[in-house]
Design a protein around this motif. Structure first.
Motif, mmCIF file in Angstrom:
data_model
loop_
_atom_site.group_PDB
_atom_site.id
_atom_site.type_symbol
_atom_site.label_atom_id
_atom_site.label_comp_id
_atom_site.label_asym_id
_atom_site.label_seq_id
_atom_site.Cartn_x
_atom_site.Cartn_y
_atom_site.Cartn_z
ATOM 1 N N SER A 21 4.023 -1.134 6.493
ATOM 2 C CA SER A 21 2.602 -0.838 6.355
ATOM 3 C C SER A 21 2.376 0.034 5.133
ATOM 4 O O SER A 21 3.220 0.867 4.796
ATOM 5 N N CYS A 22 1.242 -0.160 4.498
ATOM 6 C CA CYS A 22 0.853 0.664 3.363
ATOM 7 C C CYS A 22 -0.579 1.131 3.608
ATOM 8 O O CYS A 22 -1.513 0.322 3.513
ATOM 9 N N ALA A 23 -0.719 2.392 3.948
ATOM 10 C CA ALA A 23 -2.040 2.965 4.194
ATOM 11 C C ALA A 23 -2.616 3.481 2.880
ATOM 12 O O ALA A 23 -1.959 4.255 2.173
ATOM 13 N N VAL A 24 -3.821 3.049 2.573
ATOM 14 C CA VAL A 24 -4.461 3.390 1.305
ATOM 15 C C VAL A 24 -5.599 4.367 1.560
ATOM 16 O O VAL A 24 -6.362 4.210 2.527
ATOM 17 N N SER A 25 -5.721 5.365 0.692
ATOM 18 C CA SER A 25 -6.680 6.450 0.931
ATOM 19 C C SER A 25 -8.109 6.094 0.528
ATOM 20 O O SER A 25 -9.017 6.897 0.764
ATOM 21 N N THR A 26 -8.300 4.933 -0.051
ATOM 22 C CA THR A 26 -9.634 4.483 -0.420
ATOM 23 C C THR A 26 -9.806 3.032 0.024
ATOM 24 O O THR A 26 -8.836 2.401 0.444
ATOM 25 N N SER A 27 -11.000 2.527 -0.084
ATOM 26 C CA SER A 27 -11.237 1.160 0.352
ATOM 27 C C SER A 27 -10.413 0.182 -0.467
ATOM 28 O O SER A 27 -10.443 0.196 -1.699
ATOM 29 N N ILE A 28 -9.671 -0.672 0.216
ATOM 30 C CA ILE A 28 -8.797 -1.598 -0.516
ATOM 31 C C ILE A 28 -9.582 -2.690 -1.234
ATOM 32 O O ILE A 28 -9.030 -3.398 -2.071
ATOM 33 N N ILE A 29 -10.861 -2.792 -0.946
ATOM 34 C CA ILE A 29 -11.668 -3.774 -1.668
ATOM 35 C C ILE A 29 -11.798 -3.376 -3.138
ATOM 36 O O ILE A 29 -12.136 -4.204 -3.990
ATOM 37 N N ASN A 30 -11.497 -2.122 -3.462
ATOM 38 C CA ASN A 30 -11.566 -1.659 -4.837
ATOM 39 C C ASN A 30 -10.430 -2.186 -5.711
ATOM 40 O O ASN A 30 -10.485 -2.084 -6.934
ATOM 41 N N PHE A 31 -9.393 -2.721 -5.070
ATOM 42 C CA PHE A 31 -8.224 -3.211 -5.804
ATOM 43 C C PHE A 31 -8.358 -4.709 -6.039
ATOM 44 O O PHE A 31 -8.708 -5.449 -5.132
ATOM 45 N N TYR A 73 -8.902 -4.870 6.054
ATOM 46 C CA TYR A 73 -9.924 -4.121 5.313
ATOM 47 C C TYR A 73 -10.509 -2.989 6.156
ATOM 48 O O TYR A 73 -10.896 -1.958 5.632
ATOM 49 N N ALA A 74 -10.558 -3.177 7.443
ATOM 50 C CA ALA A 74 -11.115 -2.134 8.311
ATOM 51 C C ALA A 74 -10.213 -0.893 8.336
ATOM 52 O O ALA A 74 -10.698 0.236 8.438
ATOM 53 N N LYS A 75 -8.909 -1.126 8.228
ATOM 54 C CA LYS A 75 -7.959 -0.014 8.270
ATOM 55 C C LYS A 75 -7.475 0.402 6.890
ATOM 56 O O LYS A 75 -6.674 1.328 6.762
ATOM 57 N N ASN A 76 -7.927 -0.312 5.855
ATOM 58 C CA ASN A 76 -7.457 -0.044 4.485
ATOM 59 C C ASN A 76 -5.941 -0.010 4.420
ATOM 60 O O ASN A 76 -5.312 0.921 3.887
ATOM 61 N N THR A 77 -5.354 -1.026 4.978
ATOM 62 C CA THR A 77 -3.899 -1.092 5.100
ATOM 63 C C THR A 77 -3.401 -2.468 4.661
ATOM 64 O O THR A 77 -4.039 -3.483 4.942
ATOM 65 N N VAL A 78 -2.272 -2.456 3.979
ATOM 66 C CA VAL A 78 -1.596 -3.680 3.559
ATOM 67 C C VAL A 78 -0.279 -3.757 4.320
ATOM 68 O O VAL A 78 0.415 -2.751 4.474
ATOM 69 N N TYR A 79 0.055 -4.948 4.779
ATOM 70 C CA TYR A 79 1.262 -5.129 5.566
ATOM 71 C C TYR A 79 2.218 -6.108 4.872
ATOM 72 O O TYR A 79 1.800 -6.970 4.097
ATOM 73 N N LEU A 80 3.472 -5.959 5.195
ATOM 74 C CA LEU A 80 4.474 -6.941 4.802
ATOM 75 C C LEU A 80 5.319 -7.236 6.031
ATOM 76 O O LEU A 80 6.099 -6.392 6.470
ATOM 77 N N GLN A 81 5.098 -8.403 6.602
ATOM 78 C CA GLN A 81 5.901 -8.841 7.734
ATOM 79 C C GLN A 81 7.153 -9.513 7.190
ATOM 80 O O GLN A 81 7.062 -10.479 6.421
ATOM 81 N N ASN A 96 1.973 -1.314 -4.067
ATOM 82 C CA ASN A 96 1.288 -1.144 -5.350
ATOM 83 C C ASN A 96 -0.110 -1.693 -5.274
ATOM 84 O O ASN A 96 -0.356 -2.727 -4.647
ATOM 85 N N GLY A 97 -1.030 -1.000 -5.916
ATOM 86 C CA GLY A 97 -2.389 -1.484 -6.012
ATOM 87 C C GLY A 97 -2.896 -1.329 -7.430
ATOM 88 O O GLY A 97 -2.598 -0.335 -8.094
ATOM 89 N N LYS A 98 -3.639 -2.318 -7.895
ATOM 90 C CA LYS A 98 -4.149 -2.283 -9.269
ATOM 91 C C LYS A 98 -5.673 -2.405 -9.261
ATOM 92 O O LYS A 98 -6.248 -3.198 -8.517
ATOM 93 N N MET A 99 -6.279 -1.594 -10.114
ATOM 94 C CA MET A 99 -7.724 -1.638 -10.319
ATOM 95 C C MET A 99 -8.017 -1.950 -11.769
ATOM 96 O O MET A 99 -7.158 -1.765 -12.645
ATOM 97 N N ARG A 100 -9.251 -2.375 -12.027
ATOM 98 C CA ARG A 100 -9.671 -2.635 -13.402
ATOM 99 C C ARG A 100 -10.821 -1.716 -13.784
ATOM 100 O O ARG A 100 -11.449 -1.091 -12.946
ATOM 101 N N TYR A 106 -1.394 2.024 -9.011
ATOM 102 C CA TYR A 106 -1.000 3.080 -8.098
ATOM 103 C C TYR A 106 0.203 2.637 -7.284
ATOM 104 O O TYR A 106 0.284 1.475 -6.852
ATOM 105 N N TRP A 107 1.125 3.582 -7.067
ATOM 106 C CA TRP A 107 2.349 3.298 -6.307
ATOM 107 C C TRP A 107 2.481 4.241 -5.121
ATOM 108 O O TRP A 107 2.089 5.413 -5.200
ATOM 109 N N GLY A 108 3.067 3.745 -4.077
ATOM 110 C CA GLY A 108 3.472 4.594 -2.976
ATOM 111 C C GLY A 108 4.832 5.206 -3.264
ATOM 112 O O GLY A 108 5.452 4.936 -4.295
ATOM 113 N N GLN A 109 5.303 5.989 -2.314
ATOM 114 C CA GLN A 109 6.562 6.702 -2.514
ATOM 115 C C GLN A 109 7.774 5.859 -2.124
ATOM 116 O O GLN A 109 8.905 6.213 -2.451
ATOM 117 N N GLY A 110 7.542 4.763 -1.450
ATOM 118 C CA GLY A 110 8.623 3.858 -1.064
ATOM 119 C C GLY A 110 9.119 4.094 0.346
ATOM 120 O O GLY A 110 9.024 5.197 0.885
#
Length: 117
Positions: A21-31, A73-81, A96-100, A106-110
């Motif tokens: 899981s990757c919890a993002v501190s802002t709305s993931i729709i921004n990426f 999108y409701a949880k602002n979380t990205v998953y990798l199953q 990783n998330g990219k904005m324009r 942006y990177w997580g800590q791993g």
């Protein structure tokens, strides 16, 4: 400040499964793209899977059919199953998330994934 925090790594036997899981501190729709990368010791960081706003997803050939990226999108979380894990999947996995406008990445800590019997 945008933060990405991964979780869910650990030790699993070959053939097993994990969900990262990757919890993002802002709305993931921004990426415009969110993805997972991995880096094993002595190797360069490589793309595992990414998911573009609009629905396009890409997977490394080595994980196709075994790994699935998804977003909540409701949880602002990205998953990798990750299913049918192999010893060669062992690595530190990074979110990783990219904005324009302007371009930002942006990177997580791993999170460590170990696949071993």
């Amino acid at each position: 400040q945008v933060q990405l925090v991964e979780s869910g790594g650990g030790l699993v036997q070959p053939g097993g499964s994990l969900r990262l899981s990757c919890a993002v501190s802002t709305s993931i729709i921004n990426f415009y793209v969110l993805g997972w990368y991995r880096q094993a010791p002595g190797n360069e960081r490589e793309l595992v899977a990414d998911d573009f706003r609009g629905g396009n997803t890409n997977y490394a050939d080595s994980v196709k059919g075994r790994f699935t990226i998804s977003k909540d999108y409701a949880k602002n979380t990205v998953y990798l199953q990750m299913n049918s894990l192999k010893p060669e999947d062992a690595a530190v996995y990074y979110c990783n998330g990219k904005m324009r406008a302007p371009d930002r990445s942006y990177w997580g800590q791993g999170t460590q994934v170990t696949v071993s019997s």
